[in-house]
Structures are given as structure tokens and as C-alpha cells.
Scaffold this motif. Sequence first.
Motif, mmCIF file in Angstrom:
data_model
loop_
_atom_site.group_PDB
_atom_site.id
_atom_site.type_symbol
_atom_site.label_atom_id
_atom_site.label_comp_id
_atom_site.label_asym_id
_atom_site.label_seq_id
_atom_site.Cartn_x
_atom_site.Cartn_y
_atom_site.Cartn_z
ATOM 1 N N GLY A 131 7.999 10.322 4.981
ATOM 2 C CA GLY A 131 9.351 10.176 4.448
ATOM 3 C C GLY A 131 9.738 11.446 3.717
ATOM 4 N N GLU A 132 9.949 11.330 2.416
ATOM 5 C CA GLU A 132 10.261 12.501 1.606
ATOM 6 C C GLU A 132 9.121 12.847 0.651
ATOM 7 N N THR A 133 7.983 12.188 0.853
ATOM 8 C CA THR A 133 6.858 12.360 -0.076
ATOM 9 C C THR A 133 5.734 13.139 0.593
ATOM 10 N N THR A 134 5.259 14.179 -0.107
ATOM 11 C CA THR A 134 4.084 14.920 0.362
ATOM 12 C C THR A 134 2.834 14.176 -0.089
ATOM 13 N N ILE A 135 1.956 13.908 0.847
ATOM 14 C CA ILE A 135 0.700 13.200 0.552
ATOM 15 C C ILE A 135 -0.460 14.088 0.993
ATOM 16 N N SER A 136 -1.607 13.919 0.343
ATOM 17 C CA SER A 136 -2.756 14.774 0.668
ATOM 18 C C SER A 136 -4.050 14.109 0.225
ATOM 19 N N ASP A 137 -5.133 14.665 0.708
ATOM 20 C CA ASP A 137 -6.465 14.229 0.287
ATOM 21 C C ASP A 137 -7.391 15.439 0.294
ATOM 22 N N GLU A 138 -8.406 15.389 -0.563
ATOM 23 C CA GLU A 138 -9.390 16.466 -0.649
ATOM 24 C C GLU A 138 -10.792 15.879 -0.557
ATOM 25 N N LYS A 139 -11.696 16.644 0.035
ATOM 26 C CA LYS A 139 -13.086 16.206 0.138
ATOM 27 C C LYS A 139 -13.996 17.418 0.038
ATOM 28 N N GLU A 140 -15.103 17.244 -0.689
ATOM 29 C CA GLU A 140 -16.031 18.354 -0.917
ATOM 30 C C GLU A 140 -17.153 18.353 0.112
ATOM 31 N N LEU A 141 -17.658 19.548 0.363
ATOM 32 C CA LEU A 141 -18.826 19.740 1.225
ATOM 33 C C LEU A 141 -19.756 20.704 0.528
ATOM 34 N N THR A 142 -21.006 20.326 0.379
ATOM 35 C CA THR A 142 -22.019 21.231 -0.160
ATOM 36 C C THR A 142 -23.000 21.539 0.952
ATOM 37 N N THR A 143 -23.084 22.776 1.333
ATOM 38 C CA THR A 143 -24.001 23.152 2.411
ATOM 39 C C THR A 143 -25.428 23.054 1.926
ATOM 40 N N SER A 144 -26.305 22.773 2.851
ATOM 41 C CA SER A 144 -27.718 22.640 2.515
ATOM 42 C C SER A 144 -28.387 23.997 2.518
ATOM 43 N N THR B 297 -7.378 9.837 8.416
ATOM 44 C CA THR B 297 -6.366 8.851 8.805
ATOM 45 C C THR B 297 -5.078 9.169 8.056
ATOM 46 N N ALA B 298 -3.958 8.693 8.615
ATOM 47 C CA ALA B 298 -2.657 8.945 7.998
ATOM 48 C C ALA B 298 -1.688 7.847 8.409
ATOM 49 N N PRO B 299 -0.610 7.644 7.639
ATOM 50 C CA PRO B 299 0.374 6.616 7.988
ATOM 51 C C PRO B 299 1.075 6.947 9.308
ATOM 52 N N GLU B 300 1.596 5.895 9.942
ATOM 53 C CA GLU B 300 2.380 6.108 11.153
ATOM 54 C C GLU B 300 3.600 6.976 10.827
ATOM 55 N N PRO C 263 0.829 -1.215 0.000
ATOM 56 C CA PRO C 263 0.000 0.000 0.000
ATOM 57 C C PRO C 263 0.861 1.261 0.000
ATOM 58 N N LYS C 264 0.425 2.251 -0.752
ATOM 59 C CA LYS C 264 1.104 3.545 -0.762
ATOM 60 C C LYS C 264 0.706 4.334 0.488
ATOM 61 N N PRO C 265 1.599 5.158 1.026
ATOM 62 C CA PRO C 265 1.206 6.001 2.164
ATOM 63 C C PRO C 265 0.198 7.051 1.708
ATOM 64 N N VAL C 266 -0.912 7.138 2.379
ATOM 65 C CA VAL C 266 -1.963 8.072 1.975
ATOM 66 C C VAL C 266 -2.615 8.702 3.198
ATOM 67 N N ILE C 267 -3.157 9.883 2.976
ATOM 68 C CA ILE C 267 -4.066 10.525 3.921
ATOM 69 C C ILE C 267 -5.469 10.356 3.366
#
Length: 710
Positions: free
Chosen positions: A566-579, A512-515, A491-495
Motif C-alpha cells: 500500500g503506502e507503507t514500507t515494510i522490512s525485515d532483517e536477519k543476522e548471519l555469523t560465518t563459521s 515471505t511477503a503480503p500479496e 495481522p499487519k503486513p510484514v516481510i
Amino acid sequence: MKLKSILFAAVAALVTLSACKKEVQVPAGLTVDQSAVKFTATGGTQVVKVTSSDPWTLTVPEAAKEWLTVQPTTGGKGTTEVTLTAGAREGKGRPAVKLNFLAGLFSASVSVSQDGTIPPGDGSKANPFSPSEAYAWIMTNLEDGKTTPTSQKYYVAGKIHKISTSNNVEQKFSATEDHKATFFISDDGQSSKTDFEAYKVYYLGQRAWREGDDDIKVGDDVVIYCQFKHYKETAENGGQYDYLYSLNGETVGKAPAPDITKYEAKTIKEFIELAKTDTYYVISGLVSGFQLEGNPTQCTLTDETGSVQMYGVDDMGSFSGVKNDGTLTIAAKYKKYEKDGKVTHEAVDCIFGSFVEGTSVEPKGSGTQADPYNPAGVIEYIKGLASTPSANEVYINGKVAKIDSPYSAEYGTAIFWISEDGTMKTAFECYSVRFLEKKDWVDGNTQIKLGDEVVVCSKVTIYNGVYETLSEKDGYKGYVCSLNGVTTETPKPVIVIKSFKETASGVSAEWTAPEGVTSFTVALYKGSVDEENVVKSETVSDKKIEWTVALDPATKYILKVSGVSGETTISDEKELTTSAPAAANEIDFTKAPNKGTPSESKVEWENDYITVTLTKGTSSTAANNYLGGTNAHTRMYKGQVLSFAVKSGKTVKSIVLEATSSDYAKKSLTWTGATAAVSGANITVTPSANEFSAAIGEATRFNKLTVNVK
């Protein structure tokens, strides 16, 4: 004197001999000379010898007293002859009854039956069970609460002697909302302890009753085709799709089949996008997962624009010729089903149009790792098994044609279908399979996608008519042993942002994120991820935030979480639509009430025009007990009361209650101070006073209320 002396001596000798004679002894116990007695159709008399060391009594079942005379029913020590007498029997034979003898701690029994002028039934179409025969079979072979499987159905022929009632309404086909009937049949049309109950059965041809069809009445001769069920000493049918096979000799109803050409045709994509719960549309598609026996909920229709699940049919009989891989045309209404975050698009109340049989796919392979089955091959393998699941694992190769549930770290498994060409033609379900190397899938592993080439290793089975991999509660699951030629993966390290939601004061999120990743840059963007659109940014060490920010209604927001592994920048994005806020004249029943909580006996909603109160009433269930989640609505139960009060200074012409489906809109509501009319999933209520109410007579569900002002 000498003669008298001689006579006296003789008498004394006789007395002495008599006194010395031993009493005849009977061995301790209770026995009968035969365990079963059968009378011919002409009846007659037979004798059973009872030998007992103690006084005994005999119990005759109530059902037997109608035709069997037994004398005596009590006796003492020694051997007693018990006489059994039966009259002539016209029609089917009488099922066996058990005569029970009891003497202290000892017991014995005799089974008594009688042939009839008609041979016993075997439950087949040619020779149905009588109700009494069905009763005897069920009481002998099924424990209380048990039902025969869908593959084990029987025909039962009898005469209706009683039609059940609900709220003083006879449950005939024409009188019930679902057009199913409930009634009792017996051998001769008279009430008996060996009755058979036909419970909520479909009409002739295994379809819903229609206007123009004959209905049932007491005295009708009927044949039922059904699964058997033992329910609290009642013999009844137990299948969801059991039906009336014959009514006074007729097997086809009089009402014509619905004409679906009057409905507008749509692609499956258009059908889903329109999402009309109260309007029929015609759709066509390739059939997969079809199972006529049981519940056809697994049937999927697929065209070039999308897929939809078929759930519930108007006429089961008309679908009898449908097979997988053919093209089926139906008219149906739309329904969205949501569970655990998964949305299923359904075609409900389906009406048969036409079916064109497709070409079959050639079975291939031997199921080994070197020569895996294709989907058609493993289906043929399962068909040939004496029993399922298979004892051994087999290998199956195919292309991913449909993904019901992608891999997730929560479960570690996925549910998807594979076929030879990546379409749903002769598709096989890979149910809850693990990832490569028999491991649970984790964040950072490759996610499956449509068209992927996979090899799956698993035991296989058939479940509710669907051919699939085995997934057991004890932990056994199959696995993907090759994904596009890859057999192992690190598995690749991911957020992974697990949640990003609106709160009363702003937003909250968790990830969640890698140790080893202990610092995170978190940024909230408006519209798109650009520096000029940053609403708020912060560096945190926890894997969560709760921010106070002002959000614009109906605006898209994006959260980005970054870190360094390590030496790799990892990220994640998530959308929110307000009601967007509910309109001033609406009440949203998918959200929490303005006052009260789900566990309380009284809750309230309100808008600018009206206050709505749901009280527990006579119900044992708390008001408003099902809110939130992906399938949110307000569920109301029998005995609860829904009250409405128009606010001071406001005038209301009518209100429209939107139910979750047309079926729930038809549930029993008794209105006070208003009249109501049902159209599809909507109930239009016209009040005659500023305060009005509805007593809930049947459980129902609502999504929304709209006020129409004068």
C-alpha cells in the motif's frame, strides 16, 4: 420234538426282539459337566464327566503337568469319567490352567486351579503377587506388546534363579554401565514356564546401585515394584523406573548417599553458560511440572537468572517428597538438547540435595468466561475429574511465565506456561494453543511475551503428570481468547526472512511477503545496517536470492529485505555469523565428511595430520547417517569401524574424541593399534602405530576430534 420246537421258537423270538432294539443315540457335540475345578491346598482327586458324539482327545498344558495328573486323555462316544489328581500345595496357590477337549469340530474346556497354604497375592505391598500369579495376570489381562500404565504398578515376590548375560557378562547391578540389573525370578527358585523377568530395574530405594551396596545372586529372595508387560509370551516389568523393592528382606542399600556439598554452587544462568557436560554443579530453583511417577523430564527449575529442565535422576526414591512450588537443590551436569530449531538446557544425572516445601496458591474461579479459573483453580478442577480430558472447554486466566515455543506461522500455535503472578509457581501449561478468534497465528500477528495477561479457552487434561490444555491429533486445540485485553486482531503486513545462510560461494535467502508486494530491495551489510557497510544491494521480484560474495570468517553479516505494501514500507532483517574454519588439528563431526555421503558405506574426514574413515563394516546401517540440522553429530552404530591414518611426515602424540555426552563416551569401542582412556565426554586415544582403528561395539555419537602433536 415238541420241546425242541418250543425252545427253538423262544430263541427265535429273542433274536427277533434283539434285532428290533434301537441303539442309544448321543446328541451331536461335546460337553463337560463342570467348567471349573478347584483343589484345596491338601490336593486330592476330582472327576469330570465328558459326553461326546465322537472320539475325543484332551490337551494338558505343559505348565500343568508339573502338578496335575489327568487320566484318561482320550475317549470315545458316550460319557467318560476323567480323573484329575493334584498333590498338596505349600505356599501360594497355583494359577488356573485350562484343559482343552476336542472332538472333531466340537470343543470344550475346564479351568483347573489349586489353593495354597498362603492366600493368593493381589500385587499390593502387603500381599505381593508370586511370579506365577504375575504371569497368569499378565497373560490374562494384557495383549502381546502391551504394558500397564504408570499409575498401575504391582509388587512381585520371588526367588532369583537366573541372572541374564550380555557379552558373557552377568547383568548384575555392579556390572552394567547404568547400574540396572536384569534377572529371572520364580516361585521356588527353579526355572519355570511361569517365570517373571525383571528387566533393567533400579536398585533398592529406586536409585542407581552404588559402590558398597550388596549385589544380587542366584537364590536371593526379592520383591520387585513395577508396571507389567506382556512381551512375546514372557511376563516382565515394563516401566522405565521399575525397581528392586526388597533384597533378602532389606529395602535400603548400604552405600551412603552422595555428598553434593563438594560441588561448586552456580546460578542457573552460570550453569547454562558454563555448559560443562562432565562436571557436577549445585543449582537451586523453584520446582514446576514435577512428576515422580513416570519420567521426571518435565520438571523445571527456575531461579531469578533463568530456567533449566531436569532430565534423569540418580535416586528416584530421594525425590519422593518433592512437590511443585517448593525449592529444590540438586547437583547435576549440563546437556544441551536441540530439536526443530529449539534449544532446551537440561540438568542431567541429577543428585538430590534438599527440598523446601513452598506455599500453595489459592484456587480461584469457576472456569466460565465471566469467571475464569486461575492456574491453581484449573489444576484442582482437573484433579477432580473422573477421567481426562475434560468433556467441556473451560476458561483460564494468568500471566505468561515461560515460553517453550513462541507462535510461528509454520504451526500457527504456541506452547507457554501461565501463573497467577508471572513466575513458575503453580504454573499451568498452555500446550499448542491457537491465537485470537480460534485462528492460527500468522506473520504480522502480535507475538506473546513474558508477563502478558492472557485468557485461554480449552478442554484440559493431565499428560505424563503435567496439567495442560488438550491438543489432539484429530485437530482439536485450545486458543487464546484475550491477549492483554485484546480479543481480535488484524495481522499487519510484514516481510519475514525465513532463511539466511552461508553457501559454498556466498549466501542465499528466502522470505515471505503480503500479496501485492512484488518488488523487493535486498541489501547485505557487514557489521551493522549502515550505508557505508553495504556489501551488495539489488532489487528483485522473486522472494529469494542466491549471491556470490566473499565472506570474512567469523564476521557478522546482516541481510535486510524491504518492500512497499500500500503506502507503507515494510522490512525485515536477519543476522548471519560465518563459521570460523576448523583448526588444522581438528575434525568437525557435525559437518559433512570430505569424501562420501551419508547413504554410502564409507566416508572420510581429514585435517592436516590425520585421515579418519568410517566404514559400514558388519552393520546393516549406512555409515555417517545423522548429520546436519540443529543437533548435528556423527552417529556410529554397532558393527561399523572407525579407522585412523597419520599422514606422511606427520607425528601424532594422541587424539581426543569428543562424544555428545559422557554416556556416549563410555560405549564399547575395541581398539587395535592404540589404547584409550575415558574422561567425561572425552576419549583420549594414544596410538602405537601410524594406522589404528576402533570397532564400534555399541551405538555412539561424536562431535569433534582433536589431534595432539608431539
